[in-house]
Design an enzyme around this catalytic site. Structure first.
Site, short mmCIF file in Angstrom:
data_model
loop_
_atom_site.label_atom_id
_atom_site.label_comp_id
_atom_site.label_asym_id
_atom_site.label_seq_id
_atom_site.Cartn_x
_atom_site.Cartn_y
_atom_site.Cartn_z
CG LEU A 198 -1.61 1.13 1.48
CD1 LEU A 198 -2.91 1.55 0.35
CD2 LEU A 198 -1.97 1.71 2.89
CB SER A 199 1.09 4.52 0.92
OG SER A 199 1.27 5.43 0.52
CB ALA A 200 5.50 4.07 0.62
CD1 TRP A 228 -3.70 -3.30 -3.13
CD2 TRP A 228 -3.07 -3.53 -1.36
NE1 TRP A 228 -3.64 -3.99 -3.20
CE2 TRP A 228 -3.63 -4.92 -1.96
CE3 TRP A 228 -2.00 -3.26 0.09
CZ2 TRP A 228 -3.12 -5.59 -1.38
CZ3 TRP A 228 -2.19 -4.37 1.07
CH2 TRP A 228 -1.85 -6.04 0.22
CG HIS A 432 -3.50 7.03 1.83
ND1 HIS A 432 -2.98 6.64 -0.27
CD2 HIS A 432 -2.25 6.99 1.81
CE1 HIS A 432 -1.94 6.07 0.28
NE2 HIS A 432 -1.60 6.06 1.08
#
Length: 525
Positions: A198-200, A228, A432
């Site tokens: 997810l994200s980073a 993601w 987020h």
């Protein structure tokens, strides 16, 4: 569960049980080292593999791997609250109960998020996923160096001493190689590895894929990627642009700029992790980001994305992608050091992107007279577009020149579990990070019976994807997504923001190509 790795020793894992019922859920090995501690003289060097003399324990006295991993030191504002340690190159490994299928369990190599500055591989709990759904796979989650420890960059490090950059990415790569070499002994299939996060974690996934199939890799490990709420982003800064942040860091720490390269780095290595974190808190730019180093990240990477050559390579290797976003990502992003003026907007975006890109994407707001709250909201939306919405769609558009639709599985989520209400108000919606209870079947939260039913249905094609089976996704065109609606229905819908989000990708592409023409020839397919 006892695992013996030939010539490396024996590891004893724990059984994770349901706290309410006592029912076993999965095996877990935690705090498993995959590299030597990146401390002392190994600080700001590529990670070193464990030596041949290292042993996890004897068959008669195996080491108990049941303690949490050590989070990398990080700024306290958004970081983990538990104690941290630079000795953070450790794995959490979750193994399903029962016997593996023929060929071994599929493997999901999962990387935690946090802007590459925050977080820990202890923050996710996939145990209910492994017992409550058909997504039976081994999940490996590595700790890696963050912030100043993982992504400090300067001429002193890269050119003067030849130590390089992007140390956190090299950590992840070594953890992935460790997984490939050793997961068979846990019952896994090393030829069936999906990488995601997810994200980073998604951003890192893209760059691990780019390295894995790029010119500097010795072996392909990754078969599929699961992204993601992030993707390739934009072309990062060069070392020369990161130099200013390095110079400010040594100034804050009282290290003379006139010293030699080796003197500066040795002085930095003598600083404690607490001293470094305190110094980072005083910098104008508090995020340390990856750089275009020409080693982990090839010089022509983004030119290959733009031309379609990257997608062509994915097609040749049969790599599939599952990728998507949430409808209200910006609500969380607007909280992360928001600016309050046009000038501070450019400066804030320059933490993450080359300054010419920050200036270009900020230009519509040059003469804006906004309140502090309006600047905050503007930043959140623009940042979410840059991190996710626009760059994700631009990447998809680029690889689709060669990658067939059967290999691109797009989703969009506008729903969240009731458990999220304990942490975030309902009015921020599917923002987020609120999708983790979907992907990890609660992620440690309690789900209602109706939520369990919906998530199981949502995860059916995801399970096939992780296993390497045929995925029945349902979309008929690149602009369609598998959509989880706010009222909990799964539909195939047109991507309602496709047209509005792709122009920003085209703008950053033009800026990047203009910069490329001054540094190197254009790369064409």
């Amino acid at each position: 569960m006892l695992v013996t790795i030939p010539e490396k020793g024996a590891l004893q894992g724990a059984i994770i049980v349901d706290s309410a019922t006592g029912r076993p859920k999965c095996h877990r090995f935690s705090r498993v080292p995959y590299a030597l501690p990146p401390t002392g003289a190994r600080r700001w060097k590529r990670p070193e593999a464990l030596p041949r003399s290292f042993s996890y324990g004897s068959a008669q006295n195996p080491t108990q791997y049941n303690k949490p991993c050590s989070p990398c030191p990080q700024l306290p504002k958004f970081g983990v609250k538990s104690s941290s340690d630079e000795d953070c190159l450790q794995l959490n490994i979750y193994v399903p109960l029962g016997n593996p299928p023929d060929g071994g369990w599929p493997v999901f190599f999962h990387m935690h998020g946090g802007f590459l500055q925050f977080g820990s591989n202890n923050s996710e709990d996939p145990s209910d996923l492994l017992i409550e759904t058909d997504a039976k796979c081994i999940i490996v989650s590595p700790g890696y160096r963050l912030g100043v420890f993982g992504f400090l960059s300067s001429n002193e490090l890269s050119k003067g001493l030849g130590l390089g950059a992007n140390f956190g990415f090299w950590d992840q790569r070594l953890a992935l190689e460790w997984t490939y070499e050793n997961i068979t002994f846990f019952g896994g299939n090393k030829e069936n590895i999906t990488v995601g996060g997810l994200s980073a974690g998604a951003y890192a996934t893209f760059h691990q894929l780019a390295y894995d199939i790029g010119p500097n890799s010795k072996k392909q490990i990754i078969r599929r990627v699961f992204l993601w709420s992030n993707g390739c982003g934009v072309e990062p800064k060069r070392v020369s642009e990161a130099q200013q942040q390095f110079d400010e860091l040594i100034s804050v720490l009282g290290i003379p700029y006139s010293w030699s390269d080796s003197q500066k780095i040795e002085a930095l290595r003598r600083k404690s992790s607490d001293e470094l974190i305190q110094a980072v808190g005083k910098l104008k730019q508090k995020f340390f980001r990856p750089v275009l180093d020409g080693e982990f990240m090839s010089e022509d990477l983004f030119q290959r994305i733009y031309s379609g050559a990257f997608g062509k390579r994915m097609m040749e290797l049969g790599i599939q992608t599952m990728i998507g976003d949430l409808t209200q990502e910006f609500h969380l992003y607007k909280m992360i050091y928001p600016p309050s003026s046009y000038e501070s907007l450019v400066d804030r975006l320059s933490w993450d992107y080359p300054r010419d890109i920050a200036v270009a994407i900020s230009s519509p707001y040059r003469n804006s007279s906004l309140s502090r709250d309006e600047w905050k909201d503007t930043f959140g939306r623009l940042y979410a577009d840059m991190q996710i919405h626009s760059t994700l769609r631009g990447f998809i558009q680029s690889i689709a020149k060669h990658v067939p639709l059967s290999h691109i599985h797009r989703y969009r989520i506008d729903w969240r579990t009731k458990s999220i209400d304990k942490r975030l108000p309902p009015q921020v919606g599917a923002t987020h990070g609120t999708d983790m209870p979907i992907w990890f079947f609660g992620n440690g939260d309690t789900l209602t019976p109706s939520e369990k039913e919906l998530i199981r249905t949502w995860l059916e094609p995801v399970t096939a994807f992780l296993k390497g089976e045929v995925v029945v996704w349902g979309t008929q065109s690149l602009t369609e997504v598998r959509y989880l609606t706010a009222d909990g229905r799964i539909e195939i819908k047109q991507d309602e923001v496709w047209e509005s989000k792709t122009p920003l990708w085209n703008l950053t592409k033009r800026v990047t190509q203009n910069r490329a023409s001054t540094h190197r020839p254009e790369i064409f397919e």
